[in-house]
Design a protein around this motif. Structure first.
Motif, short mmCIF file in Angstrom:
data_model
loop_
_atom_site.label_atom_id
_atom_site.label_comp_id
_atom_site.label_asym_id
_atom_site.label_seq_id
_atom_site.Cartn_x
_atom_site.Cartn_y
_atom_site.Cartn_z
N CYS A 96 46.25 30.60 45.90
CA CYS A 96 45.57 31.66 46.67
C CYS A 96 46.27 31.88 48.01
N GLU A 101 45.85 37.45 51.52
CA GLU A 101 44.79 38.46 51.44
C GLU A 101 45.42 39.83 51.25
N LYS A 103 44.54 44.01 49.82
CA LYS A 103 43.58 45.01 49.35
C LYS A 103 44.23 45.68 48.15
N TYR A 176 38.55 37.09 39.85
CA TYR A 176 38.11 38.24 40.66
C TYR A 176 37.52 37.78 42.00
N LYS A 177 36.77 36.70 41.95
CA LYS A 177 36.19 36.17 43.20
C LYS A 177 37.28 35.74 44.16
N ASP A 180 38.94 38.76 45.63
CA ASP A 180 37.99 39.71 46.24
C ASP A 180 38.00 41.06 45.49
N LYS A 182 35.92 43.59 43.04
CA LYS A 182 34.48 43.87 42.90
C LYS A 182 34.02 44.12 41.47
#
Length: 202
Positions: A96, A101, A103, A176-177, A180, A182
């Motif tokens: 991870c 992070e 989008k 998915y968690k 992030d 949805k």
């Protein structure tokens, strides 16, 4: 029922359910597009040889756990491995961290960097294999996981990811968690219930 009749019924059902909409990977972006399922089937058939080679590649990679992480082969370990324990595991955290992070969707719902998303989901899927979290067993299931990963990727721009495979649902929900994303992960029965609820609101 012969194969041709079965295939025609399946194509007809897909047309009805999807209105010929499908998720397209065009110019490294995921978005909705129109395609006749009959044409799509022919297109997929042309790449069958490549698909078989990719399946074989996945089968070889599945041996990584046995070679590099034999401590996770124990059935007791597998039974006790919860999603929470996976999320806290150093191997999963490291993956991870490398992904970072991001989008995945823009404001119009398009996934603009398919290659990054593909890499992230494949990496986390491999970590789950190495940790033996809801891991597929047997060559046939391992080969089919090639397409499971594609479904996980393409469902990112959908409201729901639906599967009757409980292990795949748990893996997908965890991925998915972590990323992030949805998209809701549902069983077919849960989808029917959800659609009935939506109908009742109209």
């Amino acid at each position: 029922m012969d194969n041709t009749k079965h295939s025609n019924l399946l194509i007809s059902a897909i047309k009805t359910l999807t209105s010929n909409l499908f998720v397209s990977n065009f110019d490294s972006a995921l978005s909705l597009a129109y395609e006749d399922p009959q044409y799509g089937l022919k297109r997929v058939e042309k790449s069958r040889e490549f698909s078989e080679e990719y399946e074989n590649h996945k089968l070889i990679l599945s041996a990584d756990r046995d070679i590099f992480h034999p401590e996770y082969k124990d059935q007791k370990h597998s039974r006790e491995l919860t999603p929470e324990k996976v999320m806290e595991h150093s191997m999963f955290k490291a993956a991870c961290s490398l992904i970072g992070e991001q989008k995945w969707e823009n404001c119009s719902g398009r996934v603009e960097n398919y290659n990054s998303l593909n890499g992230a989901i494949n990496s986390l899927f491999k970590v789950l294999n190495n940790l033996s979290f809801k891991r597929d067993k047997g060559d046939r299931k391992i080969r089919s996981s090639t397409y499971d990963i594609e479904h996980i990727i393409y469902a990112v721009i959908s409201d729901y990811f639906v599967s009757d495979d409980g292990n795949l649902r748990e893996r997908t929900a965890l991925i998915y968690k972590a990323l992030d994303i949805k998209t809701l992960v549902l069983s077919p029965a849960q989808l029917v219930s959800k659609l009935n609820q939506l109908d009742a609101l109209e």
